[in-house]
Design a protein around this motif. Structure first.
Motif, PDB file in Angstrom:
ATOM      1  N   LEU A 457       0.868  -1.172   0.000  1.00 19.34           N
ATOM      2  CA  LEU A 457       0.000   0.000   0.000  1.00 19.34           C
ATOM      3  C   LEU A 457       0.907   1.225   0.000  1.00 19.34           C
ATOM      4  CD1 LEU A 457      -1.223  -2.284   2.172  1.00 19.34           C
ATOM      5  CD2 LEU A 457      -3.109  -0.653   2.199  1.00 19.34           C
ATOM      6  N   SER A 458       0.675   2.135  -0.936  1.00 14.79           N
ATOM      7  CA  SER A 458       1.579   3.272  -1.057  1.00 14.79           C
ATOM      8  C   SER A 458       0.808   4.536  -1.412  1.00 14.79           C
ATOM      9  CB  SER A 458       2.632   2.991  -2.132  1.00 14.79           C
ATOM     10  OG  SER A 458       3.462   4.122  -2.338  1.00 14.79           O
ATOM     11  N   SER A 459       1.304   5.656  -0.888  1.00 13.93           N
ATOM     12  CA  SER A 459       0.720   6.954  -1.238  1.00 13.93           C
ATOM     13  C   SER A 459       1.408   7.546  -2.460  1.00 13.93           C
ATOM     14  CB  SER A 459       0.850   7.927  -0.056  1.00 13.93           C
ATOM     15  OG  SER A 459       2.218   8.192   0.218  1.00 13.93           O
ATOM     16  N   LYS A 460       2.347   6.799  -3.034  1.00 14.58           N
ATOM     17  CA  LYS A 460       3.069   7.280  -4.203  1.00 14.58           C
ATOM     18  C   LYS A 460       2.544   6.567  -5.433  1.00 14.58           C
ATOM     19  CE  LYS A 460       7.778   8.347  -5.718  1.00 14.58           C
ATOM     20  NZ  LYS A 460       9.222   8.207  -5.401  1.00 14.58           N
ATOM     21  N   GLY A 461       1.976   7.313  -6.359  1.00 15.44           N
ATOM     22  CA  GLY A 461       1.420   6.726  -7.565  1.00 15.44           C
ATOM     23  C   GLY A 461       1.114   7.792  -8.587  1.00 15.44           C
ATOM     24  N   ASN A 462       0.597   7.373  -9.731  1.00 18.61           N
ATOM     25  CA  ASN A 462       0.336   8.304 -10.821  1.00 18.61           C
ATOM     26  C   ASN A 462      -1.035   8.972 -10.728  1.00 18.61           C
ATOM     27  OD1 ASN A 462       2.820   7.758 -12.083  1.00 18.61           O
ATOM     28  ND2 ASN A 462       1.994   5.925 -13.041  1.00 18.61           N
ATOM     29  N   GLY A 463      -1.962   8.372  -9.993  1.00 19.79           N
ATOM     30  CA  GLY A 463      -3.318   8.900  -9.932  1.00 19.79           C
ATOM     31  C   GLY A 463      -3.567   9.760  -8.719  1.00 19.79           C
ATOM     32  N   ASP A 464      -4.594   9.366  -7.943  1.00 21.85           N
ATOM     33  CA  ASP A 464      -4.993  10.146  -6.766  1.00 21.85           C
ATOM     34  C   ASP A 464      -4.079   9.935  -5.567  1.00 21.85           C
ATOM     35  OD1 ASP A 464      -7.126  11.054  -8.233  1.00 21.85           O
ATOM     36  OD2 ASP A 464      -8.566   9.630  -7.387  1.00 21.85           O
ATOM     37  N   ALA A 465      -3.240   8.906  -5.615  1.00 21.51           N
ATOM     38  CA  ALA A 465      -2.438   8.539  -4.453  1.00 21.51           C
ATOM     39  C   ALA A 465      -1.643   9.729  -3.915  1.00 21.51           C
ATOM     40  CB  ALA A 465      -1.490   7.393  -4.803  1.00 21.51           C
ATOM     41  N   GLY A 466      -1.618   9.853  -2.596  1.00 22.95           N
ATOM     42  CA  GLY A 466      -0.883  10.935  -1.965  1.00 22.95           C
ATOM     43  C   GLY A 466      -1.386  11.172  -0.555  1.00 22.95           C
ATOM     44  N   ILE A 467      -0.722  12.065   0.151  1.00 17.46           N
ATOM     45  CA  ILE A 467      -1.141  12.472   1.496  1.00 17.46           C
ATOM     46  C   ILE A 467      -1.475  13.958   1.432  1.00 17.46           C
ATOM     47  CG2 ILE A 467      -0.513  12.633   3.922  1.00 17.46           C
ATOM     48  CD1 ILE A 467       1.380  10.335   3.531  1.00 17.46           C
ATOM     49  N   TYR A 468      -2.663  14.292   1.877  1.00 13.01           N
ATOM     50  CA  TYR A 468      -3.183  15.641   1.728  1.00 13.01           C
ATOM     51  C   TYR A 468      -3.627  16.194   3.079  1.00 13.01           C
ATOM     52  CZ  TYR A 468      -3.722  13.816  -3.065  1.00 13.01           C
ATOM     53  OH  TYR A 468      -3.517  13.233  -4.282  1.00 13.01           O
ATOM     54  N   CYS A 481       5.202  10.854   2.225  1.00 10.95           N
ATOM     55  CA  CYS A 481       4.950   9.623   1.481  1.00 10.95           C
ATOM     56  C   CYS A 481       4.963   8.464   2.469  1.00 10.95           C
ATOM     57  CB  CYS A 481       6.022   9.425   0.412  1.00 10.95           C
ATOM     58  SG  CYS A 481       5.845   7.884  -0.523  1.00 10.95           S
ATOM     59  N   GLU A 482       3.968   7.585   2.364  1.00 10.85           N
ATOM     60  CA  GLU A 482       3.956   6.408   3.227  1.00 10.85           C
ATOM     61  C   GLU A 482       3.872   5.140   2.391  1.00 10.85           C
ATOM     62  OE1 GLU A 482       0.703   6.077   5.933  1.00 10.85           O
ATOM     63  OE2 GLU A 482      -0.693   7.116   4.614  1.00 10.85           O
ATOM     64  N   TYR A 483       4.427   4.076   2.977  1.00  7.02           N
ATOM     65  CA  TYR A 483       4.574   2.808   2.263  1.00  7.02           C
ATOM     66  C   TYR A 483       4.366   1.670   3.250  1.00  7.02           C
ATOM     67  CZ  TYR A 483       7.184  -0.975  -0.117  1.00  7.02           C
ATOM     68  OH  TYR A 483       7.569  -2.164  -0.680  1.00  7.02           O
ATOM     69  N   PHE A 484       3.443   0.771   2.924  1.00  2.00           N
ATOM     70  CA  PHE A 484       3.186  -0.405   3.751  1.00  2.00           C
ATOM     71  C   PHE A 484       3.584  -1.659   2.978  1.00  2.00           C
ATOM     72  CE2 PHE A 484       0.177   2.709   5.307  1.00  2.00           C
ATOM     73  CZ  PHE A 484       0.103   2.499   6.668  1.00  2.00           C
ATOM     74  N   ILE A 502       9.545  12.373   4.494  1.00  2.00           N
ATOM     75  CA  ILE A 502       9.175  13.767   4.307  1.00  2.00           C
ATOM     76  C   ILE A 502      10.219  14.390   3.388  1.00  2.00           C
ATOM     77  CG2 ILE A 502      10.367  14.452   6.453  1.00  2.00           C
ATOM     78  CD1 ILE A 502       8.225  16.693   6.695  1.00  2.00           C
ATOM     79  N   PHE A 503       9.761  14.993   2.299  1.00  6.52           N
ATOM     80  CA  PHE A 503      10.652  15.486   1.250  1.00  6.52           C
ATOM     81  C   PHE A 503      11.605  14.391   0.784  1.00  6.52           C
ATOM     82  CE2 PHE A 503       9.566  19.527   3.425  1.00  6.52           C
ATOM     83  CZ  PHE A 503       9.018  20.203   2.346  1.00  6.52           C
ATOM     84  N   GLY A 504      11.124  13.148   0.781  1.00  4.62           N
ATOM     85  CA  GLY A 504      11.928  12.024   0.321  1.00  4.62           C
ATOM     86  C   GLY A 504      12.894  11.473   1.348  1.00  4.62           C
ATOM     87  N   ILE A 505      12.918  12.057   2.558  1.00  3.26           N
ATOM     88  CA  ILE A 505      13.872  11.624   3.597  1.00  3.26           C
ATOM     89  C   ILE A 505      13.133  10.768   4.623  1.00  3.26           C
ATOM     90  CG2 ILE A 505      15.511  12.394   5.356  1.00  3.26           C
ATOM     91  CD1 ILE A 505      15.638  15.083   3.856  1.00  3.26           C
ATOM     92  N   PRO A 506      13.602   9.529   4.904  1.00  7.26           N
ATOM     93  CA  PRO A 506      12.930   8.673   5.901  1.00  7.26           C
ATOM     94  C   PRO A 506      12.962   9.308   7.284  1.00  7.26           C
ATOM     95  CG  PRO A 506      14.501   7.405   4.583  1.00  7.26           C
ATOM     96  CD  PRO A 506      14.763   8.852   4.287  1.00  7.26           C
ATOM     97  N   PHE A 507      11.810   9.269   7.971  1.00  4.52           N
ATOM     98  CA  PHE A 507      11.798   9.805   9.331  1.00  4.52           C
ATOM     99  C   PHE A 507      11.060   8.895  10.312  1.00  4.52           C
ATOM    100  CE2 PHE A 507       7.768  11.299   7.704  1.00  4.52           C
ATOM    101  CZ  PHE A 507       6.919  11.327   8.791  1.00  4.52           C
ATOM    102  N   LEU A 508      10.335   7.890   9.811  1.00  2.00           N
ATOM    103  CA  LEU A 508       9.577   7.027  10.722  1.00  2.00           C
ATOM    104  C   LEU A 508       9.391   5.652  10.101  1.00  2.00           C
ATOM    105  CD1 LEU A 508       7.686   6.554  13.209  1.00  2.00           C
ATOM    106  CD2 LEU A 508       5.820   7.457  11.804  1.00  2.00           C
ATOM    107  N   GLN A 509       9.553   4.621  10.955  1.00  2.00           N
ATOM    108  CA  GLN A 509       9.220   3.259  10.548  1.00  2.00           C
ATOM    109  C   GLN A 509       8.505   2.574  11.706  1.00  2.00           C
ATOM    110  OE1 GLN A 509      12.115   0.755   8.469  1.00  2.00           O
ATOM    111  NE2 GLN A 509      11.567  -0.979   9.775  1.00  2.00           N
ATOM    112  N   ILE A 510       7.380   1.955  11.395  1.00  2.00           N
ATOM    113  CA  ILE A 510       6.639   1.188  12.397  1.00  2.00           C
ATOM    114  C   ILE A 510       6.595  -0.262  11.924  1.00  2.00           C
ATOM    115  CG2 ILE A 510       4.502   0.957  13.707  1.00  2.00           C
ATOM    116  CD1 ILE A 510       3.818   3.813  12.969  1.00  2.00           C
ATOM    117  N   ASP A 511       7.124  -1.144  12.752  1.00  3.74           N
ATOM    118  CA  ASP A 511       7.062  -2.584  12.467  1.00  3.74           C
ATOM    119  C   ASP A 511       5.886  -3.176  13.233  1.00  3.74           C
ATOM    120  OD1 ASP A 511       9.354  -2.537  10.851  1.00  3.74           O
ATOM    121  OD2 ASP A 511      10.665  -2.725  12.598  1.00  3.74           O
TER     122      ASP A 511
END
Length: 523
Positions: A457-468, A481-484, A502-511
């Motif tokens: 599951l990702s907020s990065k895509g060509n369509g509506d995907a994203g965080i708003y 950007c988030e990625y599961f 955030i701005f392409g830089i990793p700042f959080l990971q939840i396992d």
């Protein structure tokens, strides 16, 4: 093409600007000042007409600003000049406001439009330096340097980003985005270098050189609306390729004490090329056939809920009713499908890992999140059980189909309140998730894909995907950007990795460790 040329060049704003400029050439005894005047009376107004809808009040605002610039050549009293410069400053403030307004209607998406927005906002800084020059304010620099800084923010910080944005409506690539980043950061880097460090000034100019020459290469590889437009735009950019070398020699002289080029030469050649070739050729080139924006309006449903969720309805079994509505589930382990459709039958353990550089920000936000009870993540990476409830939300209040609230807690304190729904767009079904915040809501539109036997599951895509971020009727795309990644480790047991940037830089990971409850219940 002729219609574009006529509407932009034969308009009340442009005609007034040309007449005021001709009057200024007669009145001034210092011709070099006309380089800035040309930008104020001709280039900036024409480019703004390509970007903003011309209404009666915008014509009046332009006339006020242009009349103020013209009268500066006739008014001799210091008070009168300060008033006139202040009127022009108000105009640049208006342009910056419209640039910010454009930006906040979209957010961090579409590099071409961002370049235009930032260019419009930079013009206000040019207005400030122009006001300081006219008012004789001590900026720590000579009056000439103050004036040069004003001209810098009209050409390099307004005309160049706007031209770069219009070009981006015709061409988009990874290199183009790098160029935009450098050009937008450049004016501030150069200003900091001039103020604090000649070496930094040299480095910033070197970055500029890389960006501009890369830009020239892209311009020669891009097809324009006509041959004439292509010639003018490329000529405009090639002029920058020459003038940036003058800037490099001048900056190197400041840094290393070897004056390879004088200020008189800079004003004569650097100024002439920027004003006549880059400015005039570029403006006429874009007026011939201004490209339309490629940014469309978002039309996916957005949750109308704001603030803390107070009421919830009947229990829901899963985050979704049927996972096959999102992806082809044939290749997925049954446990992954079951988890999403029968979420209540599973137990969650989580380990939160903040990036070292982000921990100070996470600590500060913790003071707020503990009160808001949203995105209220632990600061420790210790494995902890997340308990949760999953209940229906009134669709009339939320505004989306079949919304359900997944409320997760750690030690009886709410960590997340995420309201799940879904929508379809361009033959794809997206997971539409809302996290209510005070006066707003964070919206995550996730695209689902099956890779091997894993679900992504990702907020990065060509369509509506994203965080708003939804505030009122505005929808602002965030630089997040988030990625599961969801996988089955053994029969009935799952692991999930949730990564955020955030701005392409990793700042959080939840396992996550996901396991069936010891005693399943069946409805």
């Amino acid at each position: 093409m002729k219609a574009n040329l006529k509407s932009s060049l034969i308009s009340p704003i442009t005609i007034a600007g040309l007449l005021f400029f001709l009057g200024s050439t007669i009145l001034t005894d210092q011709p070099y000042l006309l380089m800035l005047t040309a930008a104020q009376l001709i280039f900036v107004p024409i480019m703004l007409q390509l970007l903003l809808e011309t209404k009666r009040y915008t014509v009046l605002i332009h006339w006020m600003a242009m009349l103020a610039v013209f009268l500066l050549f006739t008014v001799t009293s210091s008070t009168g000049q300060i008033i006139l410069a202040f009127l022009y400053l108000l105009f640049t403030c208006y342009v910056a406001f419209r640039g910010a307004q454009r930006f906040f209607q979209r957010g961090f998406t579409n590099w071409a439009e961002i370049s235009i927005d930032i260019g419009m906002m930079y013009l206000f800084i040019g207005g400030l330096w122009f006001f300081a020059y006219i008012a004789g304010i001590d900026t720590g620099f000579s009056l000439l340097i103050t004036w040069l800084t004003a001209i810098h923010f009209h050409y390099s910080a307004f005309l160049l980003p706007v031209s770069l944005g219009l070009f981006g409506r015709l061409h988009d690539s990874a290199l183009y985005r790098v160029i935009v980043s450098i050009i937008l950061a450049g004016p501030m880097l150069v200003a900091i270098g001039i103020t604090f460090s000649p070496i930094l000034e040299v480095l910033s100019v070197l970055l500029y050189i890389f960006a501009i020459y890369s830009f020239i290469i892209l311009a020669f590889r891009t097809r324009f609306a006509s041959q004439l437009q292509g010639v003018l735009i490329r000529l405009s950019y090639c002029a920058l390729g020459i003038t940036i070398l003058f800037s490099m020699l001048y900056a190197a002289g400041n840094a290393f004490g070897v004056w390879s080029i004088s200020m008189d030469v800079m004003l004569t050649f650097h100024g002439f090329l920027n004003c006549v070739v880059f400015g005039l050729a570029g403006v006429i080139g874009w007026v011939l056939a201004p490209p339309a924006t490629k940014h469309g309006e978002w039309n996916f449903p957005v949750s109308q809920l704001r603030g803390r969720l107070k009421d919830s309805g009947k229990p829901y079994a899963g985050l979704v009713d049927h996972l096959h509505e999102f992806v082809d589930t044939k290749a997925l382990p049954k446990t992954i499908v079951d988890f999403y459709e029968q979420t209540n039958q599973y137990q969650l353990l989580a380990s939160v890992k903040w990036a070292v550089w982000f921990k100070p920000f996470a600590f500060c936000y913790k003071l707020i999140s503990s009160q808001v009870q949203q995105l209220n993540l632990p600061l420790t990476s210790k494995w902890t059980e997340m308990t949760f409830t999953l209940r229906a939300v009134d669709p009339l209040l939320d505004g989306r189909q079949r919304p359900r609230a997944w409320v997760r807690q750690v030690n009886n304190k709410t960590v997340f309140t995420a309201i799940y729904s879904q929508h379809e767009s361009a033959a794809r079904t997206y997971m539409n998730i809302a996290l209510p915040l005070p006066g707003s809501s964070m919206i995550g539109i996730l695209q689902l894909d099956v890779v091997g036997d894993s679900l992504i599951l990702s907020s990065k895509g060509n369509g509506d995907a994203g965080i708003y971020l939804a505030v009122g009727r505005s929808l602002f795309k965030l630089p997040l950007c988030e990625y599961f990644l969801l996988q089955e480790t053994s029969e009935g047991f799952l692991t999930a990795k949730h990564k955020m940037r955030i701005f392409g830089i990793p700042f959080l990971q939840i396992d996550y460790s996901i396991r069936p409850k010891k005693e399943r219940t069946y409805s």
